[in-house]
Motif scaffolding. Structure first.
Motif, PDB file in Angstrom:
ATOM      1  N   UNK A 155       0.923  -1.339   0.079  1.00 13.20           N
ATOM      2  CA  UNK A 155       0.112  -0.046  -0.117  1.00 13.20           C
ATOM      3  C   UNK A 155       0.821   1.254   0.062  1.00 13.20           C
ATOM      4  N   UNK A 156       0.627   2.126  -0.883  1.00 14.20           N
ATOM      5  CA  UNK A 156       1.157   3.407  -0.984  1.00 14.20           C
ATOM      6  C   UNK A 156       1.102   4.491   0.014  1.00 14.20           C
ATOM      7  N   UNK A 157       1.881   4.718   1.079  1.00 14.24           N
ATOM      8  CA  UNK A 157       1.322   5.528   2.218  1.00 14.24           C
ATOM      9  C   UNK A 157       1.723   6.998   1.837  1.00 14.24           C
ATOM     10  N   UNK A 158       2.680   7.242   0.989  1.00 13.07           N
ATOM     11  CA  UNK A 158       2.913   8.720   0.415  1.00 13.07           C
ATOM     12  C   UNK A 158       3.993   8.725  -0.632  1.00 13.07           C
ATOM     13  N   UNK A 159       4.001  10.020  -1.196  1.00 12.00           N
ATOM     14  CA  UNK A 159       4.679   9.938  -2.477  1.00 12.00           C
ATOM     15  C   UNK A 159       5.301  11.667  -2.282  1.00 12.00           C
ATOM     16  N   UNK A 179       1.717  15.275  -1.274  1.00 10.87           N
ATOM     17  CA  UNK A 179       0.383  15.448  -1.082  1.00 10.87           C
ATOM     18  C   UNK A 179       0.074  16.573  -0.065  1.00 10.87           C
ATOM     19  N   UNK A 180      -0.733  17.389  -0.154  1.00  4.96           N
ATOM     20  CA  UNK A 180      -1.008  18.577   0.749  1.00  4.96           C
ATOM     21  C   UNK A 180      -0.084  19.530   1.105  1.00  4.96           C
ATOM     22  N   UNK A 182       2.100  21.591  -1.520  1.00  2.00           N
ATOM     23  CA  UNK A 182       2.668  21.905  -2.729  1.00  2.00           C
ATOM     24  C   UNK A 182       3.913  22.913  -2.797  1.00  2.00           C
ATOM     25  N   UNK A 191       1.505  21.103  -7.807  1.00  3.46           N
ATOM     26  CA  UNK A 191       0.908  19.820  -6.805  1.00  3.46           C
ATOM     27  C   UNK A 191       1.287  18.594  -7.626  1.00  3.46           C
ATOM     28  N   UNK A 193      -0.038  14.898  -7.766  1.00  5.49           N
ATOM     29  CA  UNK A 193      -1.333  14.342  -7.791  1.00  5.49           C
ATOM     30  C   UNK A 193      -1.114  12.527  -7.404  1.00  5.49           C
TER      31      UNK A 193
END
Lengths: 260, 249
Positions: A155-159, A179-180, A182, A191, A193
Motif C-alpha cells: 500500500x502506497x503510504x505517501x509520495x 500531497x497537501x 505543494x 501539486x 497528484x
C-alpha cells in the motif's frame, strides 16, 4: 427614483428575497450540471472564460445566479454601512459590529471568486525523473527525484518529488512537493497528484494559480471571527429574552399577581 | 469489527430507549458511542469519519453530545430529549446499512484540514437535525399547550442550535477550502456536492436573516428549520448517491 432604489437595497426583505432566488437557481443548476459534459471543462479554465465559450442554453442559470449575487453584494454593502452609521452611538458596539465583520468576510470571499474567475490557471501533465517543465511565469522546473513510501502489503503510504526552479538556465531554488504540501513560486503552485514506477518513475503534476486565494483566506478568517463573537453575544441575549418569556409564561399560567 | 459494532449499536439503542425513564441511560448510550468511536479510531490510527457508516455513527453520537447539554434545565427534560434520542437512534440504524471502511487513508486525506472539515461538518449536521426535531416539536405543541416546555423556549432552542450549527458549518467550509487549495490547487470546485453545500449554507443564512423579521418568527422559522434538515440529508447522502461529485461518501 434614487430613494426607491436605495430603499430596495437597504431592505432586509430584499436580502431574504435574493437569497431565496439564489437558492432556487443553484438548486436548478445542480441538476443540470451532471447531465451536460460541458461542465467537466469548468475546472480547467477560469469561470468567465468558460461562460463565454459555453452555450447560453446550459449556462443561463449561472448568469442569473451571478446577477443575483451582484445585487446581494450591493445589498450587503449598503445594509452594513447603514447599520454602522445608524448605530454607531450604541452601547453594545460589539453586537453591532460583529455582523458587519461577517458581511465583510462574505464580501472578501466573493471578491476572491471574482479574481479567480478572471485570472486562475490550471494545467496537468505527466513528468518523469529528469523532466524539465516550463511554467507560465517564465521559470522552469526540473524534477530531480520521484519517490514513494510503500508498506509491507504494497500500500502506497505517501509520495513526493524533489524539484529545482531555474530562471534563464540559472538555478534559483529547490523544494519538495508532497500531497497537501505543494511548492509555491511567483504565484504558481506545483501539486503532485499521483506517482507510478512502472516502466519509469513518473508523476502526475498540476500547475495552478488562484489569484483569489489570499482574499478567500482573509474572508474566511473575518467571517469566523465575526461569527464566533456574534454567537457568544446572541446566545447571551437569547437567554435574557428566554427569561423574560419564561416570566410571561408563568404570568399567563398563574396570573399577574402570582408569586410562585 | 462487525460484532463489536452490532453489540454497540444494540446496546446504545437500548440505553437511549430506556433513557425516557432515567437520564443515566442516555448518558450510558452516549458514553458507549463515544467509546466505540474512540476504540475504532485507535484501531484505524485516524479519526473514524470516512464513509457513510462512520459518518452516520459520528453524527448520531454528535446529536446526543449536543442534545444532552442543550436540554439542561428544561422543564420535563426527558420528553424534549426523547425525540432527539430518536434521531440519534435513526442514524445508528442508517449506519448499520453501510459497510465500515477499514483501509488506511490515501495521502491526500492525511491532513488536519480534512479531518477538521469533516468533523465540523457532521457536528453542524447533528445540530441542524436537532433544530429540525425542535421545529417539529414546536409546531405540534404550539396550539395545544401540551408542549414539553413553553413553545417560545423550544423555538429559541431551535434558533440556538442553528446558530451554533451555522458557525460550525461555516468553519467546515473554510477548512475545506484550505484543504482543497493545498491538495488540489483550488479552494472551490464546480461539482454538485459543492453547489449543494453552498445551497445549504445560503439556506441557513436565509433562516438567520429571516428570523430577524417579526413575520418569520414562530411557525415559519420552525418550518425553515425542518426544510433545512431535508437539504442537509440530500447534501450529505442524496448528492453522493444520485450525482457525480468529488466527494464520494
Amino acid at each position: 427614483m434614487l430613494k426607491k432604489v436605495l430603499s430596495f437595497f437597504l431592505s432586509l426583505r430584499t436580502a431574504i428575497g435574493l437569497l431565496f432566488a439564489l437558492i432556487f437557481f443553484l438548486f436548478f443548476g445542480s441538476f443540470v450540471m451532471p447531465l451536460r459534459e460541458e461542465f467537466q471543462a469548468l475546472h480547467a479554465v477560469p469561470l468567465f472564460q468558460w461562460l463565454a465559450e459555453s452555450p447560453f442554453s446550459i449556462t443561463w442559470w449561472l448568469w442569473v445566479s451571478l446577477a443575483i449575487l451582484s445585487l446581494l453584494t450591493v445589498n450587503t454593502l449598503l445594509c452594513s454601512l447603514e447599520s454602522v452609521i445608524k448605530k454607531r452611538g450604541a452601547r453594545q458596539w460589539l453586537l453591532i459590529l460583529s455582523p458587519q465583520v461577517i458581511h465583510a468576510g462574505f464580501l472578501f470571499i466573493l471578491l476572491a471568486h471574482l479574481l479567480s474567475s478572471y485570472g486562475s490557471f490550471k494545467g496537468t501533465t505527466a513528468v518523469y525523473k529528469g523532466s524539465m517543465l516550463p511554467l507560465p511565469n517564465g521559470l522552469t522546473v526540473l524534477f530531480d527525484e520521484i519517490r514513494a513510501d510503500v508498506d509491507q502489503s504494497g500500500y502506497v503510504l505517501n509520495w513526493a518529488a524533489d524539484i529545482r526552479y531555474f530562471k534563464d538556465g540559472v538555478q534559483i531554488s529547490g523544494d519538495s512537493v508532497l500531497p497537501n504540501a505543494p511548492s509555491f513560486m511567483n504565484g504558481f503552485g506545483i501539486y503532485i497528484k499521483t506517482v507510478r514506477f512502472e516502466p519509469y518513475p513518473s508523476a502526475i503534476i498540476e500547475v495552478s494559480r488562484e489569484p483569489g486565494a489570499p482574499w478567500a483566506l482573509a474572508g474566511g478568517i473575518l467571517f469566523l471571527a465575526g461569527m464566533t463573537t456574534l454567537l457568544i453575544l446572541k446566545i447571551r441575549r437569547e437567554e435574557i429574552l428566554e427569561k423574560d418569556s419564561g416570566g410571561r409564561v408563568k404570568e399567563e399560567i398563574n396570573g399577574p399577581n402570582s408569586t410562585s | 469489527m462487525k460484532d463489536p459494532l452490532l453489540i454497540t449499536a444494540i446496546l446504545a439503542v437500548a440505553f437511549y430507549v430506556f433513557g425516557y425513564y432515567r437520564m443515566i441511560f442516555v448518558w450510558s448510550g452516549l458514553l458507549l458511542q463515544v467509546a466505540y468511536l474512540f476504540l475504532r479510531g485507535a484501531h484505524l490510527g485516524r479519526l473514524p469519519i470516512i464513509g457513510p457508516h462512520d459518518t452516520l455513527f459520528f453524527m448520531s453520537a454528535s446529536t446526543m453530545l449536543f442534545a444532552v447539554p442543550m436540554t439542561l434545565g428544561l422543564k420535563d427534560r426527558q420528553r424534549t430529549l426523547f425525540p432527539l434520542t430518536g434521531l440519534a437512534v435513526f442514524f445508528i440504524f442508517l449506519s448499520l446499512l453501510y459497510k465500515p471502511h477499514n483501509t488506511p487513508l490515501p495521502p491526500v486525506l492525511k491532513t488536519f484540514w480534512f479531518e477538521a472539515h469533516v468533523a465540523l461538518s457532521f457536528f453542524s449536521y447533528a445540530l441542524f437535525g436537532i433544530a429540525a426535531v425542535l421545529g417539529a416539536l414546536y409546531i405540534l405543541n404550539k396550539d395545544t399547550g401540551g408542549s414539553v416546555s413553553p413553545p417560545a423556549i423550544i423555538e429559541s432552542l431551535q434558533y440556538k442550535a442553528i446558530l451554533v450549527g451555522y458557525c460550525f458549518f461555516s468553519a467546515a467550509m473554510v477548512f475545506g477550502g484550505i484543504w482543497a487549495y493545498l491538495a488540489w490547487g483550488t479552494y472551490w470546485l464546480w461539482t454538485p456536492k459543492e453547489l449543494w453545500t453552498v445551497i445549504l449554507w445560503l439556506f441557513y443564512s436565509l433562516y438567520l436573516h429571516a428570523r430577524l423579521r417579526q413575520w418569520w418568527t414562530g411557525t415559519p422559522s420552525a418550518v425553515l428549520g425542518i426544510v433545512g434538515f431535508i437539504i442537509v440529508m440530500f447534501t450529505y447522502l442524496g448528492v453522493s448517491l444520485f450525482m457525480k461529485s468529488s466527494h464520494t461518501f
